[in-house]
Design an enzyme around this catalytic site. Sequence first.
Site, short mmCIF file in Angstrom:
data_model
loop_
_atom_site.label_atom_id
_atom_site.label_comp_id
_atom_site.label_asym_id
_atom_site.label_seq_id
_atom_site.Cartn_x
_atom_site.Cartn_y
_atom_site.Cartn_z
CG ASN A 8 -6.46 -30.06 69.74
OD1 ASN A 8 -6.74 -29.23 70.47
ND2 ASN A 8 -6.98 -30.86 68.73
CD1 TRP A 9 -4.43 -29.81 76.28
CD2 TRP A 9 -4.55 -28.10 77.67
NE1 TRP A 9 -3.39 -29.72 77.35
CE2 TRP A 9 -3.61 -28.70 78.28
CE3 TRP A 9 -5.00 -26.94 78.01
CZ2 TRP A 9 -2.76 -28.07 79.24
CZ3 TRP A 9 -4.22 -26.24 79.21
CH2 TRP A 9 -3.11 -27.24 79.59
CE LYS A 10 -9.54 -32.93 70.09
NZ LYS A 10 -9.94 -34.14 69.49
CG HIS A 94 -8.49 -30.54 64.83
ND1 HIS A 94 -9.91 -31.17 65.00
CD2 HIS A 94 -7.88 -31.37 65.19
CE1 HIS A 94 -9.76 -32.29 65.62
NE2 HIS A 94 -8.46 -32.35 66.14
CD GLU A 96 -12.30 -32.27 67.37
OE1 GLU A 96 -12.12 -31.44 68.17
OE2 GLU A 96 -12.27 -33.61 67.75
CD GLU A 165 -5.45 -34.84 64.44
OE1 GLU A 165 -4.83 -35.22 65.58
OE2 GLU A 165 -6.42 -34.19 64.29
N GLY A 171 -10.71 -39.31 69.04
CA GLY A 171 -11.46 -39.58 70.38
C GLY A 171 -12.20 -40.77 70.52
CB SER A 209 -7.13 -43.03 69.61
OG SER A 209 -8.50 -42.60 69.35
N GLY A 230 -4.79 -35.51 71.66
CA GLY A 230 -5.83 -34.80 72.32
C GLY A 230 -6.27 -35.31 73.85
N GLY A 231 -7.01 -36.37 73.86
CA GLY A 231 -7.53 -36.53 75.16
C GLY A 231 -6.27 -37.05 76.05
P1 PGA Z 1 -7.31 -37.63 70.42
O1 PGA Z 1 -7.57 -36.20 69.41
O2 PGA Z 1 -6.07 -37.91 70.77
O3 PGA Z 1 -8.30 -37.34 71.62
O4 PGA Z 1 -8.02 -38.69 69.57
C1 PGA Z 1 -6.48 -36.08 68.74
C2 PGA Z 1 -7.00 -34.71 67.86
O5 PGA Z 1 -8.13 -34.17 67.63
O6 PGA Z 1 -6.03 -34.07 67.43
#
Ligand code: PGA
Length: 250
Positions: A8-10, A94, A96, A165, A171, A209, A230-231
């Site tokens: 997930n590159w956001k 998600h 967010e 999640e 994050g 994470s 994500g990251g």
């Molecule tokens: P993260 O994000 O790996 O940076 O914690 C995961 C996500 O939001 O899907």
Amino acid sequence: MELIIAANWKMHKTIAEAAAFCREIIGCAEKFSGAEVIICPPFTALQTLRDGLKDRSIKLGAQNMHWEEGGAFTGEIGPFMLQDLGVEYVIIGHSERRRLMGEDNTAVRRKLQAALRNGLRPILCVGETDAERTRGETDEVLGNQLRKALGGLALNGSGIVIAYEPVWAIGTGKAASPEDAEKAAAYILHEAEACLGCGDALPVQYGGSVNQDNIGDYVSLPSVSGALVGGASLEARSFSKLIQAAREAL
Ligand code: PGA
């Protein structure tokens, strides 16, 4: 059991950066066999990834979509448009989007149904906040999100992926312990079974994470079938190492 690793590159990467990522990752892709690898870039980089990953086993995903097939919905992207770009997966709900964009359970359910109707595989995200976890409400929150999204749907569940999640783990560098991830994933399977009658068949990812050092701890759990990353998915070489670590842990 399926091993499904989604990136997930956001809201990251220009077209040039996405193209550079493709060039790097395709050099490693033959080492991914046995894993379903999906990259979910921003909408603006979907075409670049489609071209850059052509004929590779890496799949394309979107981070969101609207539930309507078309019409007067300024700023939105519908399921047909994603299919047109070769998208096979779509992240739905998600945290967010729920938290920052006001997406509620009704919208999540509509999107999930629209994805299935249009042959897109939804990655449905569920998870509790830190406050909910502290109050001991994790199961209640997960159960409510799942029932609102899936309850009473006339489908056999085939194609749905669920991502557990925990919001507090996203994050933050504070990943859930494997014990907590297993407990939540097992509960999700139990609830999905109650909603759809096919809980055992659903893959559950862990997200929050995840990195190349801890991925093995999650994918080796009995109820976890992959990760939403994500990251740690933004850099091609380390993301490739993460996928290889996941394969080796199985
Ligand atoms: P993260 O994000 O790996 O940076 O914690 C995961 C996500 O939001 O899907």
